[in-house]
Design an enzyme around this catalytic site. Structure first.
Site, PDB file in Angstrom:
ATOM      1  N   SER A 259      -0.388   4.420 -12.173  1.00 26.60           N
ATOM      2  CA  SER A 259      -1.401   3.384 -12.326  1.00 26.60           C
ATOM      3  C   SER A 259      -2.121   3.416 -13.674  1.00 26.60           C
ATOM      4  CB  SER A 259      -2.408   3.439 -11.181  1.00 26.60           C
ATOM      5  OG  SER A 259      -2.793   4.755 -10.911  1.00 26.60           O
TER       6      SER A 259
ATOM      7  N   HIS B 132       2.083  -0.201  -7.281  1.00 26.24           N
ATOM      8  CA  HIS B 132       2.231  -1.081  -8.453  1.00 26.24           C
ATOM      9  C   HIS B 132       3.662  -1.577  -8.663  1.00 26.24           C
ATOM     10  CE1 HIS B 132      -1.860  -0.378  -9.838  1.00 26.24           C
ATOM     11  NE2 HIS B 132      -1.693   0.865  -9.433  1.00 26.24           N
TER      12      HIS B 132
ATOM     13  N   LYS C 227      -2.458  -5.570  -4.239  1.00 29.53           N
ATOM     14  CA  LYS C 227      -2.052  -5.725  -5.638  1.00 29.53           C
ATOM     15  C   LYS C 227      -1.146  -6.957  -5.778  1.00 29.53           C
ATOM     16  CE  LYS C 227      -3.762  -1.407  -6.755  1.00 29.53           C
ATOM     17  NZ  LYS C 227      -3.747  -0.055  -6.252  1.00 29.53           N
TER      18      LYS C 227
HETATM   19  C1  LIG Z   1      -4.593   0.897  -5.596  1.00 31.51           C
HETATM   20  C2  LIG Z   1      -3.804   2.098  -5.234  1.00 31.51           C
HETATM   21  C3  LIG Z   1      -3.988   2.736  -3.997  1.00 31.51           C
HETATM   22  C4  LIG Z   1      -5.101   2.355  -3.059  1.00 31.51           C
HETATM   23  O1  LIG Z   1      -4.823   1.203  -2.375  1.00 31.51           O
HETATM   24  P1  LIG Z   1      -6.025   0.403  -1.703  1.00 31.51           P
HETATM   25  O2  LIG Z   1      -5.393  -0.493  -0.728  1.00 31.51           O
HETATM   26  O3  LIG Z   1      -6.717  -0.304  -2.812  1.00 31.51           O
HETATM   27  O4  LIG Z   1      -6.913   1.431  -1.057  1.00 31.51           O
HETATM   28  C5  LIG Z   1      -3.138   3.765  -3.675  1.00 31.51           C
HETATM   29  N1  LIG Z   1      -2.187   4.181  -4.527  1.00 31.51           N
HETATM   30  C6  LIG Z   1      -2.018   3.620  -5.740  1.00 31.51           C
HETATM   31  C7  LIG Z   1      -0.944   4.141  -6.649  1.00 31.51           C
HETATM   32  C8  LIG Z   1      -2.824   2.569  -6.127  1.00 31.51           C
HETATM   33  O5  LIG Z   1      -2.674   2.025  -7.328  1.00 31.51           O
END
Ligand SMILES: *Cc1c(COP(=O)(O)O)cnc(C)c1O
Length: 389
Positions: free
Chosen positions: A174, A202, A234
């Site tokens: 990320s 992602h 996302k």
């Molecule tokens: C955003 C993210 C999460 C968390 O997900 P949420 O649904 O926002 O709690 C977990 N792992 C990664 C790699 C992320 O980028």
């Protein structure tokens, strides 16, 4: 508890964070703290968070089923919209079974805590998402890290005779936007009889055939990656998360994952919106191609200006600056030009690797990218102290 003292120290260390107030949808054109800006920091990679069909699905479902789920899945909050979404996700990913969670944070901590016990060994990439690290640390298992992307180090860390071993990684990282080599990881895991868990928050929607993510892109599936986590907040543009695996895995999570058991189910309307978003995502090859073109342009033109870019294959494109204060100066200067790009500083990233994290979306136009590139061109004179990794 001396909150005032702690807050002051935090502020003095330059770590104090403030929230900006958004008063528009999650589109490239945003209204932030009353200012009109072009945003380059959303995870809404395909522009689905504000898609008319997704909005319509949510409104229709809310009219039919109401707003709240009313209870946890095991009490009586498990709705047919949840069931339909789980079935569609499993089919999309080519996995036997999928279980919805309310957030990715809960999916990761819940899954790791359910899988691991004191006798287990869990080995994680140093740059894994905080929720994976937190899940591993709180599980009571022996917790080890390996250097980012260093699979011979992973190999070393997995040796020993724990009765149960797991390797855990992000699919796409990320903060850096680079991709894990899952094929190599799977080979190392097979050698140590270890399981492999991948968080592709992602990657899903962004890469792989039909947007099926990093696992599919590398030609792998449930055999090599028995635990696959994805999020819906996302590229899917909605909210929530899921774990894909065998029937036995999802059955065990229903029984043992406390963040699954002790929380209210997602609103059915959110699940219905996610189902529509998933259908759009699977057919979004054109959007993915546009995104790819924006990525290549950004990389090519910034590199030509003398900026140092990370080896990223995703819409997350870090522009390395080095010094934390200088990264802030860049971010402020971009903001003055109406461009929102966040500076990522230590301790989120290693020392001397402060960066501007540009995140692209398929809903950005080439004209919006032009504006960003022009601003970077104008700011070339600002000092940069980053000298490579
Ligand atoms: C955003 C993210 C999460 C968390 O997900 P949420 O649904 O926002 O709690 C977990 N792992 C990664 C790699 C992320 O980028």
């Amino acid at each position: 508890m001396d909150l005032q003292g702690r807050l002051q120290k935090h502020q003095e260390a330059g770590l104090y964070r403030q929230r900006r107030l958004l008063s528009s949808p999650q589109t490239p054109e945003q209204c932030v703290d009353g200012q009109s800006l072009i945003g380059f920091c959303s995870n809404d990679y395909l522009g689905l968070a504000n898609h008319p069909k997704v909005i319509e699905a949510m409104v229709t479902a809310a009219q039919r089923y109401g707003v709240g789920a009313g209870a946890s899945h095991l009490v009586n909050g498990h709705h047919e919209t949840h069931h339909d979404l789980e079935t569609a996700l499993a089919e999309f990913l080519g996995y036997p079974s999928v279980l919805l969670f309310s957030t990715g944070y809960m999916a990761n901590t819940g899954t790791l805590n359910a899988l691991l016990d004191r006798k287990s060994l869990v080995v994680q990439d140093r740059l894994n998402h905080a929720s994976l690290l937190d899940g591993g640390l709180s599980s009571g298992a022996t917790f080890k890290r390996f250097n980012h992307g260093d699979y011979s180090h992973l190999d070393q860390q997995l040796s020993g005779d724990s009765p149960q071993k797991w390797a855990v990684t992000d699919g796409i990282f990320s903060m850096d936007g680079d991709q894990a080599d899952l094929r190599r990881m799977a080979n190392v895991c097979a050698k140590h009889n270890a399981g492999l868990m991948v968080d592709d928050a992602h990657g899903i929607g962004v890469c792989g055939p039909n947007g099926r993510g990093t696992v599919a892109q590398q030609g792998l599936g449930v055999t090599e990656v028995p635990v696959l986590v994805g999020t819906l907040g996302k590229a899917c543009g909605t909210f929530g998360a899921f774990v894909a695996g065998s029937e036995q895995l999802t059955d065990a999570l229903v029984q043992f994952a406390r963040p699954y058991i002790y929380t209210t189910a997602l609103p059915p309307a959110v699940a219905a919106a996610s189902l529509t978003a998933l259908q759009l995502l699977a057919q979004a090859d054109e959007a993915r191609a546009h995104l790819q073109q924006l990525q290549s342009r950004l990389r090519q033109e910034l590199t030509a200006m003398g900026y140092h870019l990370w080896d990223s294959v995703s819409p997350i494109q870090p522009v390395m600056i080095g010094d934390a204060a200088q990264a802030m100066a860049y971010s402020d200067a971009l903001l003055k030009r109406g461009l929102l790009v966040t500076a990522i500083r230590p301790p989120t990233v290693p020392k001397h690797t402060a960066r501007l994290r540009v995140t692209l979306s398929a809903s950005h136009t080439n004209q919006q990218l032009d504006q960003l590139l022009q601003a970077f061109c104008d700011l070339r004179h600002l000092d940069r102290s980053y000298h490579g990794a």
